[in-house]
Motif scaffolding. Structure first.
Motif, PDB file in Angstrom:
ATOM      1  N   ALA A 218       0.824  -1.208   0.000  1.00 33.47           N
ATOM      2  CA  ALA A 218       0.000   0.000   0.000  1.00 33.47           C
ATOM      3  C   ALA A 218       0.861   1.262   0.000  1.00 33.47           C
ATOM      4  N   MET A 219       1.910   1.264   0.817  1.00 33.50           N
ATOM      5  CA  MET A 219       2.762   2.438   0.914  1.00 33.50           C
ATOM      6  C   MET A 219       3.754   2.533  -0.248  1.00 33.50           C
ATOM      7  N   GLY A 220       3.990   1.415  -0.940  1.00 33.44           N
ATOM      8  CA  GLY A 220       4.998   1.398  -1.997  1.00 33.44           C
ATOM      9  C   GLY A 220       4.456   1.586  -3.398  1.00 33.44           C
ATOM     10  N   LEU A 221       3.167   1.933  -3.502  1.00 34.71           N
ATOM     11  CA  LEU A 221       2.563   2.098  -4.824  1.00 34.71           C
ATOM     12  C   LEU A 221       3.158   3.278  -5.591  1.00 34.71           C
ATOM     13  N   GLY A 222       3.833   4.161  -4.877  1.00 40.76           N
ATOM     14  CA  GLY A 222       4.464   5.292  -5.552  1.00 40.76           C
ATOM     15  C   GLY A 222       5.528   4.869  -6.545  1.00 40.76           C
ATOM     16  N   SER A 223       6.015   3.632  -6.426  1.00 39.75           N
ATOM     17  CA  SER A 223       7.014   3.146  -7.385  1.00 39.75           C
ATOM     18  C   SER A 223       6.436   3.090  -8.797  1.00 39.75           C
ATOM     19  N   ILE A 224       5.111   2.942  -8.911  1.00 39.08           N
ATOM     20  CA  ILE A 224       4.472   2.964 -10.230  1.00 39.08           C
ATOM     21  C   ILE A 224       4.616   4.353 -10.843  1.00 39.08           C
ATOM     22  N   ALA A 225       4.489   5.375 -10.001  1.00 42.23           N
ATOM     23  CA  ALA A 225       4.664   6.746 -10.489  1.00 42.23           C
ATOM     24  C   ALA A 225       6.070   6.959 -11.029  1.00 42.23           C
ATOM     25  N   CYS A 226       7.039   6.283 -10.446  1.00 40.21           N
ATOM     26  CA  CYS A 226       8.422   6.366 -10.939  1.00 40.21           C
ATOM     27  C   CYS A 226       8.488   5.884 -12.380  1.00 40.21           C
ATOM     28  N   ALA A 227       7.832   4.754 -12.658  1.00 38.62           N
ATOM     29  CA  ALA A 227       7.816   4.226 -14.021  1.00 38.62           C
ATOM     30  C   ALA A 227       7.113   5.188 -14.972  1.00 38.62           C
ATOM     31  N   MET A 228       6.019   5.801 -14.499  1.00 38.34           N
ATOM     32  CA  MET A 228       5.301   6.755 -15.344  1.00 38.34           C
ATOM     33  C   MET A 228       6.174   7.973 -15.665  1.00 38.34           C
ATOM     34  N   ALA A 229       6.958   8.428 -14.694  1.00 43.92           N
ATOM     35  CA  ALA A 229       7.843   9.579 -14.911  1.00 43.92           C
ATOM     36  C   ALA A 229       8.904   9.257 -15.955  1.00 43.92           C
ATOM     37  N   ILE A 230       9.399   8.030 -15.928  1.00 40.81           N
ATOM     38  CA  ILE A 230      10.415   7.623 -16.911  1.00 40.81           C
ATOM     39  C   ILE A 230       9.821   7.592 -18.310  1.00 40.81           C
ATOM     40  N   ILE A 231       8.615   7.003 -18.422  1.00 39.41           N
ATOM     41  CA  ILE A 231       7.955   6.943 -19.738  1.00 39.41           C
ATOM     42  C   ILE A 231       7.664   8.344 -20.248  1.00 39.41           C
ATOM     43  N   LYS A 232       7.200   9.221 -19.347  1.00 46.89           N
ATOM     44  CA  LYS A 232       6.912  10.604 -19.748  1.00 46.89           C
ATOM     45  C   LYS A 232       8.164  11.285 -20.297  1.00 46.89           C
ATOM     46  N   SER A 233       9.299  11.028 -19.664  1.00 43.12           N
ATOM     47  CA  SER A 233      10.551  11.665 -20.092  1.00 43.12           C
ATOM     48  C   SER A 233      10.934  11.254 -21.511  1.00 43.12           C
ATOM     49  N   THR A 234      10.554  10.040 -21.898  1.00 46.54           N
ATOM     50  CA  THR A 234      10.872   9.587 -23.262  1.00 46.54           C
ATOM     51  C   THR A 234      10.027  10.312 -24.313  1.00 46.54           C
ATOM     52  N   GLN A 235       8.962  10.986 -23.881  1.00 49.83           N
ATOM     53  CA  GLN A 235       8.085  11.687 -24.821  1.00 49.83           C
ATOM     54  C   GLN A 235       8.445  13.163 -24.974  1.00 49.83           C
ATOM     55  N   LEU A 236       9.446  13.625 -24.238  1.00 47.30           N
ATOM     56  CA  LEU A 236       9.779  15.050 -24.252  1.00 47.30           C
ATOM     57  C   LEU A 236      10.357  15.527 -25.573  1.00 47.30           C
ATOM     58  N   ASN A 237      10.874  14.608 -26.379  1.00 47.33           N
ATOM     59  CA  ASN A 237      11.421  15.011 -27.676  1.00 47.33           C
ATOM     60  C   ASN A 237      10.356  15.638 -28.565  1.00 47.33           C
ATOM     61  N   GLY A 238       9.091  15.358 -28.265  1.00 52.15           N
ATOM     62  CA  GLY A 238       8.017  15.937 -29.063  1.00 52.15           C
ATOM     63  C   GLY A 238       7.987  17.450 -29.011  1.00 52.15           C
ATOM     64  N   LEU A 239       8.575  18.033 -27.966  1.00 47.20           N
ATOM     65  CA  LEU A 239       8.612  19.494 -27.862  1.00 47.20           C
ATOM     66  C   LEU A 239       9.451  20.133 -28.974  1.00 47.20           C
ATOM     67  N   ALA A 240      10.329  19.344 -29.584  1.00 47.99           N
ATOM     68  CA  ALA A 240      11.183  19.871 -30.653  1.00 47.99           C
ATOM     69  C   ALA A 240      10.489  19.845 -32.006  1.00 47.99           C
ATOM     70  N   ASP A 241       9.311  19.239 -32.068  1.00 50.13           N
ATOM     71  CA  ASP A 241       8.595  19.101 -33.341  1.00 50.13           C
ATOM     72  C   ASP A 241       7.774  20.359 -33.620  1.00 50.13           C
TER      73      ASP A 241
END
Length: 373
Positions: A218-241
């Motif tokens: 229950a307290m460790g579910l924040g680790s999922i947010a870590c994965a989401m942050a990593i995936i989000k970072s891979t989408q940042l290249n779209g700002l250059a388009d």
């Protein structure tokens, strides 16, 4: 993003709205349940609850501004939009990032407040937690400043004609992208740390392994947010388009919202046990008193109450929502660890019991039954 025969007619707008409103709606329900528990059942509303409420409002604002952007064509290829709609879509998207960045930053402050309230860490650990999360928050705020100061004047961010005619000067977009990637990496690290720090403490609980694992999950579910942050970072290249901005940044918009909502949901789940007990009939609404304590009452007896503070082993029916500061039910460290520090050791929680003594008057001629006091 390169326009190909396969995606030439794509419109990511409906997908954006489906993801944002579904997840944000679920988040709003979870936050509503948390607010009901903290205000109505436990009557104990803390700083973490205020921060989560603020985060939810920001997430709703993010969804609202993005919805307005989709209504003018955001999610479609830029070539399919009029100049006016293109500029309005970019403007709304730029504004939405303000709410988006704050909506995944503030929940980290809420989680930290909840952890310090529940686990009562020592001064050094508490300073480290707030320093880490405060740094992440400061870095995120700087990212917002960089975003809105990329061009001079700032309206060149969305006024495509102004930028193309040389009426504005803009810095290299990769300055923003590289800093945003750094922000995302730091955000992911903080999410991971906030997820695993409670696990290192909760595994020392004196209770069954099954319940320790449940609390850690229950307290460790924040680790999922870590994965989401990593995936989000891979989408940042779209700002250059710049040639197809409204289509190229669509995935970034979705993952920004997903990261924010996952952090909020993860922070709410550990607080929901009292509501689950109420729904399953294990408790009644009247059995919860103020400050997170269960009420005890007797209709036919005179009562006398007194408080007794002590440290003892944790009961098997420990609820994470009842382990809070001076209102805590238990000390969560074993006795041998508690001996190391007389002044409320790090990671320990002081237990305060309300004991109700019940008695009834007897006449002078009555004899107490065998075995009574």
């Amino acid at each position: 993003m390169t326009v190909t025969p396969e995606n030439v007619h794509d419109d990511k707008g409906p997908k954006i709205l489906a993801v944002l409103w579904t997840l944000t709606g679920l988040t709003a329900v979870m936050v509503g349940a948390r607010m009901f528990i903290r205000l109505r059942m436990l009557k104990s509303f803390g700083i973490d609850d205020y921060l989560i409420a603020i985060s939810t409002v920001l997430s709703l604002a993010y969804c609202g501004v993005t919805t307005a952007g989709v209504s003018v064509g955001y999610g479609k290829h830029a070539k399919d939009l009029t100049q006016e709609n293109l500029e309005m879509a970019i403007l709304l998207n730029t504004i939405s990032f303000l709410f988006g960045i704050l909506s995944f930053t503030i929940p980290k402050l809420a989680v930290t407040a909840m952890i310090t309230r529940i686990l009562c860490p020592g001064l050094k650990q508490k300073i480290w937690l707030w320093l880490l999360v405060g740094t992440a928050a400061a870095v995120s705020c700087i990212c917002i400043i960089i975003l809105f100061t990329m061009c001079d004047p700032p309206e060149a961010l969305w006024n495509v004609h102004l930028a193309m005619t040389g009426g504005a000067t803009c810095r290299n977009v990769w300055i923003l992208i590289d800093y945003a990637i750094f922000t995302g990496a730091l955000s992911a690290f903080v999410d991971l740390y906030l997820a695993f720090y409670p696990v290192t403490v909760l595994m020392k609980l004196q209770m069954s392994l099954r319940k320790r694992i449940a609390l850690c999950a229950a307290m460790g579910l924040g680790s999922i947010a870590c994965a989401m942050a990593i995936i989000k970072s891979t989408q940042l290249n779209g700002l250059a388009d710049k040639s197809d901005y409204t289509y190229g940044t669509a995935d970034l918009v979705m993952w920004t919202n997903i990261e924010a909502d996952v952090v909020v949901i993860a922070s709410c789940i550990p607080t929901l046990q009292p509501l689950l007990e109420l729904i399953m009939g294990k408790r009644t609404l009247g059995s919860y008193g103020g400050s997170g304590k269960y009420k005890q009452s007797s209709s036919n007896y005179n009562t006398a109450t007194f408080d007794r503070s002590k440290r003892s082993a944790v009961k098997d029916d420990l609820a994470i929502t009842n382990v809070e500061g001076k209102e805590s039910q238990e000390s969560i460290l074993r006795d041998d660890q508690l001996q190391q520090d007389k002044d409320f050791p790090m990671d320990a929680i002081r237990r305060t019991d309300n004991v109700t003594v019940e008695y009834e008057s007897r006449s002078a001629h009555e004899h107490p039954p065998e075995g009574s006091w």
